[in-house]
Design a protein around this motif. Structure first.
Motif, PDB file in Angstrom:
ATOM      1  N   GLY A  70      26.632  38.101  41.713  1.00 42.37           N
ATOM      2  CA  GLY A  70      27.552  38.637  40.708  1.00 42.37           C
ATOM      3  C   GLY A  70      28.032  40.016  41.107  1.00 42.37           C
ATOM      4  N   ALA A  98      31.807  40.944  42.052  1.00 47.15           N
ATOM      5  CA  ALA A  98      32.512  41.908  41.203  1.00 47.15           C
ATOM      6  C   ALA A  98      33.080  43.041  42.046  1.00 47.15           C
ATOM      7  N   LEU A 126      40.495  36.064  38.658  1.00 53.08           N
ATOM      8  CA  LEU A 126      39.724  34.819  38.591  1.00 53.08           C
ATOM      9  C   LEU A 126      39.699  34.127  39.949  1.00 53.08           C
ATOM     10  N   PHE A 158      37.287  36.226  42.095  1.00 52.54           N
ATOM     11  CA  PHE A 158      35.889  36.300  41.669  1.00 52.54           C
ATOM     12  C   PHE A 158      35.176  34.957  41.818  1.00 52.54           C
ATOM     13  N   ALA A 190      31.948  34.568  44.163  1.00 56.06           N
ATOM     14  CA  ALA A 190      30.609  34.458  43.587  1.00 56.06           C
ATOM     15  C   ALA A 190      29.837  33.295  44.204  1.00 56.06           C
ATOM     16  N   PHE A 198      27.537  29.916  34.477  1.00 48.28           N
ATOM     17  CA  PHE A 198      27.730  31.359  34.458  1.00 48.28           C
ATOM     18  C   PHE A 198      29.216  31.697  34.635  1.00 48.28           C
ATOM     19  N   ILE A 199      29.851  31.087  35.637  1.00 51.18           N
ATOM     20  CA  ILE A 199      31.270  31.364  35.889  1.00 51.18           C
ATOM     21  C   ILE A 199      32.131  30.890  34.727  1.00 51.18           C
ATOM     22  N   VAL A 246      31.343  30.614  31.560  1.00 53.15           N
ATOM     23  CA  VAL A 246      31.196  31.529  30.420  1.00 53.15           C
ATOM     24  C   VAL A 246      32.010  32.795  30.675  1.00 53.15           C
ATOM     25  N   LEU A 247      31.881  33.303  31.886  1.00 54.67           N
ATOM     26  CA  LEU A 247      32.576  34.535  32.246  1.00 54.67           C
ATOM     27  C   LEU A 247      34.088  34.361  32.130  1.00 54.67           C
ATOM     28  N   VAL A 248      34.585  33.255  32.697  1.00 57.06           N
ATOM     29  CA  VAL A 248      36.020  32.994  32.688  1.00 57.06           C
ATOM     30  C   VAL A 248      36.517  32.832  31.261  1.00 57.06           C
ATOM     31  N   ALA A 251      35.269  34.034  28.509  1.00 52.63           N
ATOM     32  CA  ALA A 251      35.277  35.325  27.834  1.00 52.63           C
ATOM     33  C   ALA A 251      36.471  36.156  28.292  1.00 52.63           C
ATOM     34  N   TYR A 252      36.716  36.125  29.588  1.00 52.72           N
ATOM     35  CA  TYR A 252      37.793  36.914  30.175  1.00 52.72           C
ATOM     36  C   TYR A 252      39.157  36.448  29.679  1.00 52.72           C
TER      37      TYR A 252
END
Ligand SMILES: Nc1ncnc2c1ncn2[C@@H]1O[C@H](COP(=O)(O)OP(=O)(O)O)[C@@H](O)[C@H]1O
Ligand SMILES: [Mg+2]
Lengths: 406, 304
Positions: free
Chosen positions: B87, B91, B233, B236, B240, B286-287, B289-291, B293-294
């Motif tokens: 991560g 990042a 996106l 990242f 990742a 994980f990705i 969730v991140l995406v 949220a973003y």
């Protein structure tokens, strides 16, 4: 940091005068503005009138600071601003393309300039400006959700809300329908006289320029041909371009055959036309003289020659168009071509018909003499209004002519 | 340009919300649905099943279907440092790609606009590295950064580095490699939004007392946010999960192992398929969730 350079003094108390000194603007391979000198007094409503492509927008961009002049100086309120950036000048523009920020609401758009200057009650003032253009009810929408005319009014509000010392308007009413246009004209005039701001209004609509402005400048191919109060420009045009662009004119070209201290006589293809010397730009050689169509009177029989009146004829009426209040005739006179006459419909008996033989007369005092010569046209065409398509055709012809010269 | 496809979300709002549902639309979607089921859902289910397998009690190295959810706990306990490192590297690489990529995209999309020929040429240069294999390019950097390479030579000559040391195998080398390899994915979507940016809007902002810095912050950046989002996106996500740059054969060392390397090792070397599958699913979750949220945050316009 940079915010210190932004004019922050709140609202302009009064308009500032604008002075252009010897402004020239060259684009690669093309001169858009040629040696332009112009002074606009503070608090005046100044109209810049000219056909499409004559350099109006370029002039405004130079004043706003969006374009740098090739030569010359620009002074606003007596201060030389030639070297300053657009955001530092106390000037706002209503863009021809509106240029509303698509990612902001209408309210945010209108409050943009106020916020940049750190004015406290920006939103309240923005709402006021939107009320002025009758669009407060769409304050929360995005520009794409508005019609063209509405966007134009938002662009107007966005500039006016800043109360700049000098407001530049680039054809700000072009997208509005006639009724709204008239209404906005009155509105604009009110804002201008109320606050005493200086307005520089660019338009290709001669009627708009004449009804709104204190001073009209007629621009052609990057130069100002003539400047003055609308009525003066109309009654006494100095050049063939002004005579034909501002209203309509009947023009005759010929040699001066005799002249006295008060008047001169021009021989136009055999017809003698008298013009007061005071109303003529040139008094010898080959000159072009003219008269406005509404100044010309039609006669069924040859009128007796009286001093102080020009008489020509006989001719034949080749076109009659009735428009209620008045009738427009086209009279063709051998060797002189077509002449336009507007007659008020004051009595039914005064109606003439297609094919009638008529004589024309007008008061010598209404004639004018031009500084340049009208280029010979096969038959002068007159249209009730200069619509955009016609202007576009004309500018294309001009461009083609220019290209041929080059 | 295909990359405009990624800048969709910002404009989508203008479309009419109400669409009539029709059975024909569903019918037309069938091939797509079939494709997704076959090539996405099926492997996914297979992956989930594998991730829950337990070791065969009889044959060593074989696994049997079970509901051994402890696999997830085990891999997280074992590999959390690599997961965090992944991560962090991704990042950092995304941040550097943005810092380099945005000005580059701005230069190509706006500064070069009056010169279309140079503009296209510059764009070709951005994608030119793709003409050479990803592996070869990364190997080339390994050479450049190696002990005998020019960078170490130069730095040790001026005394900035002890002679005989190496850049290869450091955090820097891996983040550099990730940034270098994924920067076109950042530049292209941002370029796509900037190239269609109406410059008259910047003039309007200037006219309304917006200094160049304010204009950039209030007009240019918000209007290119869609491109920045897609670029971020697109950089990242692959960064990742990357396992080339951080591997020992390329720019990494045992100190730079990323989650991708761990998955690779478990699948191919240790043959611990349940662990590898569990890790893959964790990375994916994980990705996702991140995406999510973003995208949700950017969707609300005040991302920037
Ligand atoms: N950036 C530019 N480069 C080259 N020529 C230009 C540029 N901007 C304007 N011109 C030319 O200058 C002339 C005047 O344009 P403009 O001021 O927009 O006219 P108007 O507003 O009166 O219609 C036009 O012939 C136009 O083609
Ligand atoms: Mg224009």
């Amino acid at each position: 940091m940079t915010n210190n350079e932004v004019p922050k003094s709140g609202f302009a108390e009064a308009g500032a005068d604008l002075e252009l000194v010897g402004i020239t603007k060259r684009f690669p391979g093309f001169t858009a503005i040629e040696e332009l000198d112009l002074t606009i007094p503070a608090g005046s409503f100044f109209a810049l009138l000219g056909p499409s492509g004559c350099g109006k927008t370029t002039t405004l961009r130079l004043i706003a600071g969006l374009e740098e002049p090739t030569a010359g100086r620009i002074l606003i309120g007596g201060k030389d601003v030639t070297a300053t950036k657009a955001y530092q000048r106390p000037v706002n523009t209503v863009f021809q393309s509106y240029a509303l920020f698509p990612h902001m609401t209408i309210l945010q758009n209108v409050a943009f300039g106020l916020k940049r200057r750190g004015i406290a009650n920006a939103d309240a003032l923005a709402h006021e400006a939107l009320q002025l253009v009758e669009l407060d009810h769409v304050a929360g929408r995005k520009p794409t959700q508005l019609s063209g005319g509405q966007q134009q009014r938002v662009a107007l509000a966005r500039a006016v809300v800043n109360r700049p010392a000098l407001l530049l308007l680039d054809e700000p009413l072009g997208a509005l329908d006639l009724k709204l246009r008239r209404q906005m004209q009155v509105e604009l005039k009110d804002i201008q006289s109320e606050v005493g701001l200086t307005f520089l209004h660019v338009t290709h609509d001669q009627e708009e320029a004449m009804t709104m402005a204190d001073t009209v400048a007629v621009m052609n191919k990057g130069r100002i041909e003539q400047m003055g109060p609308p009525q003066e420009l109309y009654e006494l045009p100095h050049t063939a371009f002004v005579a034909k662009f501002l209203g309509q004119s009947n023009l005759f070209t010929g040699d001066v055959v005799s002249s006295s201290s008060t008047s001169m006589v021009v021989d136009a293809a055999g017809s003698k036309i008298e013009v007061p010397v005071a109303r003529a730009q040139r008094t010898s050689g080959r000159v072009t003289v003219g008269v406005r169509p509404e100044k010309v009177t039609l006669h069924d029989a040859a009128p007796t020659a009286t001093s102080g009146r020009n008489v020509i004829g006989p001719g034949r009426i080749t076109d009659v168009s009735f428009s209620g209040v008045s009738t427009q005739y086209e009279v063709t006179i051998p060797h002189l071509g077509a002449i336009s006459v507007f007659a008020q419909n004051t009595s039914i008996s005064s109606l003439h018909h297609d094919g009638d033989t008529v004589w024309l007369s007008w008061a010598v005092d209404h004639a004018f003499g031009l500084a340049d010569e009208a280029e010979a046209e096969p038959v002068s065409r007159f249209h009730a209004d200069l619509d955009t398509s016609m202007i576009a055709v004309q500018s294309r012809k001009d461009l083609e002519a220019e290209l041929e010269e080059a | 340009m295909a990359f405009t496809a990624f800048s969709g979300p910002a404009t989508a709002a203008a479309e009419p919300a109400a669409r009539r549902r029709s059975p024909i639309a569903l019918f037309l979607l069938l091939p797509g649905i079939f494709y997704l089921v076959l090539f996405f859902v099926t492997p996914l289910i297979s992956l989930v099943i594998t991730s829950l397998q337990a070791p065969d009690p009889l044959i060593f190295g074989q696994y049997v279907n079970a509901f051994n959810w402890q696999n997830y706990v085990t891999v997280l306990e074992t590999y959390w440092p690599q997961a965090i490192r992944s991560g962090g590297y991704a990042a950092l690489a995304t941040l550097f790609a943005l810092l380099i990529g945005f000005p580059l995209a701005y230069f190509i999309g706006i500064t070069l606009r009056p010169y279309p020929l140079i503009q296209s040429l510059a764009l070709v240069l951005v994608i030119a590295p793709f003409f050479i294999s990803f592996l070869l390019r990364t190997l080339a950097w390994k050479q450049i950064f190696s002990t005998e390479g020019p960078v170490v030579g130069l730095l040790s000559a001026i005394g900035a580095m002890p002679a005989g040391s190496s850049i290869t195998g450091t955090d820097f080398a891996v983040v550099f490699g990730l940034t270098y390899n994924f920067i076109p994915f950042m530049v292209l979507p941002i370029y796509a939004t900037l190239v269609s940016l109406d410059l008259r809007l910047l003039e309007a902002s200037n006219d309304l007392y917006g200094s160049p810095a304010t204009t950039f912050r209030t007009v240019t950046l918000p209007l290119s946010a869609a491109g920045v989002m897609s670029g971020t996106l697109l950089t990242f996500i692959p960064a990742a999960g990357d396992y080339i740059n951080a591997s020992r054969e390329f720019l990494g060392s045992t100190e730079t192992t990323m989650i991708g390397n761990v998955i690779e090792a478990n699948f191919l070397v240790l043959q611990n398929f349940p662990a590898a599958a569990a890790l893959s699913l964790i990375l994916m979750a994980f990705i996702l969730v991140l995406v999510a949220a973003y995208v949700k945050r950017s969707g609300t316009e005040d991302l920037l």
